[in-house]
Design an enzyme around this catalytic site. Sequence first.
Site, PDB file in Angstrom:
ATOM      1  N   ASP A  54       8.714   8.213  -6.199  1.00 22.13           N
ATOM      2  CA  ASP A  54       9.896   9.010  -5.855  1.00 22.13           C
ATOM      3  C   ASP A  54      10.232   8.982  -4.369  1.00 22.13           C
ATOM      4  O   ASP A  54      11.054   9.768  -3.896  1.00 22.13           O
ATOM      5  CB  ASP A  54       9.705  10.460  -6.306  1.00 22.13           C
ATOM      6  CG  ASP A  54       8.601  11.179  -5.540  1.00 22.13           C
ATOM      7  OD1 ASP A  54       7.802  10.503  -4.846  1.00 22.13           O
ATOM      8  OD2 ASP A  54       8.513  12.419  -5.644  1.00 22.13           O
ATOM      9  N   ARG A  91       0.830  -1.205   0.000  1.00 24.16           N
ATOM     10  CA  ARG A  91       0.000   0.000   0.000  1.00 24.16           C
ATOM     11  C   ARG A  91       0.867   1.259   0.000  1.00 24.16           C
ATOM     12  O   ARG A  91       0.578   2.246  -0.682  1.00 24.16           O
ATOM     13  CB  ARG A  91      -0.914  -0.025   1.223  1.00 24.16           C
ATOM     14  CG  ARG A  91      -1.863   1.156   1.300  1.00 24.16           C
ATOM     15  CD  ARG A  91      -2.912   0.931   2.387  1.00 24.16           C
ATOM     16  NE  ARG A  91      -3.670   2.152   2.589  1.00 24.16           N
ATOM     17  CZ  ARG A  91      -3.707   2.842   3.717  1.00 24.16           C
ATOM     18  NH1 ARG A  91      -3.011   2.427   4.768  1.00 24.16           N
ATOM     19  NH2 ARG A  91      -4.412   3.940   3.815  1.00 24.16           N
ATOM     20  N   ASP A 151      -9.960  -9.663   2.611  1.00 26.82           N
ATOM     21  CA  ASP A 151     -10.547 -10.888   2.080  1.00 26.82           C
ATOM     22  C   ASP A 151     -10.340 -12.005   3.094  1.00 26.82           C
ATOM     23  O   ASP A 151      -9.791 -11.785   4.173  1.00 26.82           O
ATOM     24  CB  ASP A 151     -10.038 -11.221   0.667  1.00 26.82           C
ATOM     25  CG  ASP A 151      -8.655 -11.886   0.607  1.00 26.82           C
ATOM     26  OD1 ASP A 151      -8.106 -12.257   1.666  1.00 26.82           O
ATOM     27  OD2 ASP A 151      -8.124 -12.023  -0.504  1.00 26.82           O
ATOM     28  N   ASN A 154      -3.283   8.703   4.382  1.00 26.94           N
ATOM     29  CA  ASN A 154      -2.025   8.021   4.705  1.00 26.94           C
ATOM     30  C   ASN A 154      -1.765   7.867   6.195  1.00 26.94           C
ATOM     31  O   ASN A 154      -0.752   7.270   6.588  1.00 26.94           O
ATOM     32  CB  ASN A 154      -0.841   8.763   4.077  1.00 26.94           C
ATOM     33  CG  ASN A 154      -0.755   8.548   2.581  1.00 26.94           C
ATOM     34  OD1 ASN A 154      -1.353   7.621   2.049  1.00 26.94           O
ATOM     35  ND2 ASN A 154      -0.027   9.412   1.887  1.00 26.94           N
ATOM     36  N   HIS A 160      -5.811  -5.763  -2.880  1.00 27.75           N
ATOM     37  CA  HIS A 160      -6.645  -5.819  -1.684  1.00 27.75           C
ATOM     38  C   HIS A 160      -6.750  -7.234  -1.123  1.00 27.75           C
ATOM     39  O   HIS A 160      -7.394  -7.451  -0.107  1.00 27.75           O
ATOM     40  CB  HIS A 160      -8.053  -5.277  -1.983  1.00 27.75           C
ATOM     41  CG  HIS A 160      -8.100  -3.789  -2.125  1.00 27.75           C
ATOM     42  ND1 HIS A 160      -9.190  -3.113  -2.612  1.00 27.75           N
ATOM     43  CD2 HIS A 160      -7.177  -2.832  -1.862  1.00 27.75           C
ATOM     44  CE1 HIS A 160      -8.939  -1.812  -2.632  1.00 27.75           C
ATOM     45  NE2 HIS A 160      -7.722  -1.626  -2.181  1.00 27.75           N
ATOM     46  N   THR A 161      -6.131  -8.196  -1.798  1.00 29.80           N
ATOM     47  CA  THR A 161      -6.057  -9.545  -1.238  1.00 29.80           C
ATOM     48  C   THR A 161      -5.222  -9.555   0.039  1.00 29.80           C
ATOM     49  O   THR A 161      -5.326 -10.477   0.849  1.00 29.80           O
ATOM     50  CB  THR A 161      -5.470 -10.535  -2.263  1.00 29.80           C
ATOM     51  OG1 THR A 161      -5.518 -11.853  -1.707  1.00 29.80           O
ATOM     52  CG2 THR A 161      -4.024 -10.201  -2.615  1.00 29.80           C
ATOM     53  N   HIS A 214       0.682   4.219  -2.785  1.00 25.63           N
ATOM     54  CA  HIS A 214       0.404   5.604  -2.403  1.00 25.63           C
ATOM     55  C   HIS A 214       1.552   6.537  -2.774  1.00 25.63           C
ATOM     56  O   HIS A 214       1.337   7.722  -3.031  1.00 25.63           O
ATOM     57  CB  HIS A 214       0.100   5.686  -0.900  1.00 25.63           C
ATOM     58  CG  HIS A 214      -1.275   5.226  -0.558  1.00 25.63           C
ATOM     59  ND1 HIS A 214      -2.013   5.756   0.481  1.00 25.63           N
ATOM     60  CD2 HIS A 214      -2.072   4.280  -1.124  1.00 25.63           C
ATOM     61  CE1 HIS A 214      -3.201   5.154   0.541  1.00 25.63           C
ATOM     62  NE2 HIS A 214      -3.244   4.251  -0.415  1.00 25.63           N
ATOM     63  N   ASP A 215       2.763   6.003  -2.806  1.00 23.00           N
ATOM     64  CA  ASP A 215       3.904   6.806  -3.242  1.00 23.00           C
ATOM     65  C   ASP A 215       3.782   7.124  -4.735  1.00 23.00           C
ATOM     66  O   ASP A 215       3.884   8.282  -5.153  1.00 23.00           O
ATOM     67  CB  ASP A 215       5.204   6.055  -2.969  1.00 23.00           C
ATOM     68  CG  ASP A 215       6.442   6.859  -3.328  1.00 23.00           C
ATOM     69  OD1 ASP A 215       6.455   8.080  -3.064  1.00 23.00           O
ATOM     70  OD2 ASP A 215       7.399   6.269  -3.852  1.00 23.00           O
ATOM     71  N   GLU A 237       3.221  14.015   2.975  1.00 28.94           N
ATOM     72  CA  GLU A 237       2.220  13.068   2.487  1.00 28.94           C
ATOM     73  C   GLU A 237       1.785  12.068   3.549  1.00 28.94           C
ATOM     74  O   GLU A 237       0.613  11.730   3.663  1.00 28.94           O
ATOM     75  CB  GLU A 237       2.767  12.297   1.280  1.00 28.94           C
ATOM     76  CG  GLU A 237       2.885  13.094   0.012  1.00 28.94           C
ATOM     77  CD  GLU A 237       3.610  12.308  -1.080  1.00 28.94           C
ATOM     78  OE1 GLU A 237       3.451  11.070  -1.142  1.00 28.94           O
ATOM     79  OE2 GLU A 237       4.341  12.931  -1.874  1.00 28.94           O
ATOM     80  N   GLY A 285       4.632  10.360  -8.709  1.00 30.07           N
ATOM     81  CA  GLY A 285       5.414   9.274  -9.262  1.00 30.07           C
ATOM     82  C   GLY A 285       6.137   8.543  -8.145  1.00 30.07           C
ATOM     83  O   GLY A 285       6.111   8.956  -6.984  1.00 30.07           O
ATOM     84  N   ASP A 306      -3.442 -14.141  -3.095  1.00 32.79           N
ATOM     85  CA  ASP A 306      -4.148 -15.072  -3.975  1.00 32.79           C
ATOM     86  C   ASP A 306      -5.273 -14.325  -4.690  1.00 32.79           C
ATOM     87  O   ASP A 306      -5.342 -13.098  -4.627  1.00 32.79           O
ATOM     88  CB  ASP A 306      -4.677 -16.269  -3.173  1.00 32.79           C
ATOM     89  CG  ASP A 306      -5.579 -15.848  -2.003  1.00 32.79           C
ATOM     90  OD1 ASP A 306      -6.137 -14.721  -2.041  1.00 32.79           O
ATOM     91  OD2 ASP A 306      -5.733 -16.641  -1.053  1.00 32.79           O
TER      92      ASP A 306
END
Length: 318
Positions: A73, A61, A243, A93, A190-191, A65-66, A87, A71, A250
């Site tokens: 960075d 994650r 999940d 965040n 999101h698994t 989010h970076d 950030e 980009g 998976d």
Amino acid sequence: MAAVVAVAFAFLIMFQISSSPVRALSSNYYHNTCPELDDIVTNVVKKAISNDRTVPAALLRMHFHDCFIRGCDGSVLLDSTKNNQAEKDGPPNISLHAFYVIDHAKKAVEAACPAVVSCADILALAARDAVALSGGPNWEVPKGRKDGRVSLATETRQLPAPTFNVSQLQQNFGQRGLSMEDLVALSGGHTLGFSHCSSFQNRIHNFNATLDVDPTMNPSFAASLRSVCPAHNKVKNAGSPLDSSSFVFDNAYFKLLLQGKSIFSSDQALLTNPKTKALVTKFASSQEAFENAFVKSMIKMSSITGGQEIRLNCRVVR
């Protein structure tokens, strides 16, 4: 990605993110200058996971989010200062964690090859390791990113929110040069992970003027979420895994999505468009198809670059 906090959608981005690499990235970028880089980062990530099973989701994650702000960075790693809120302290965040893993990896890398490897590259490698060490695919990470000098909490409004519909998701990803297939494949991240109640409260309480619960949600699944997240929840860390196998990489996320057992509105939104629904169905029926698409999309996303320097401390602009 996982457990993002809902924020207002910004239809205009405040700066230009390159949809293609600004500089050529290469899997052997450090072949001569830091040949043991991959092994060093993998060992640090492996040790962290042995102590905390939530690390893989956090690193994946964090990388996402970076990349989605300026980009890939490493700007998400920078600490706030008295003159600037970075950030990592923006609303979406605040729940990011495991920054120490990148710190430890950077320290080990600096000991082996000083002032050569960017924090952005270390984060990209750590995200790959997070997936591979959770039972997912492994891949060669293109390297050569530079670290950015700007990190603004206000720009985190540009991250895709868990309340987005498919049009908003398509526009948000498209602004970064990412396709509908990239959107669905990367949503499969999101698994791994966990969401706090605040990110899906809109689906299980006061859904609209006539319904309390989102009718697309499996009733028994909704009931179980409502029991964990009551309307006026006061338990700080209450929430749900994303999940049924949240520590294993998976395709269960896609299978559950088709059963009405997704967590976010943005997950459910993938079934409202024929193209994204077809991809969900494809990935639900084939772990291999999902993994192949995920690797392709991760390499594409992580090749959005924008930095200028090599930071010696990932938290501070030198």
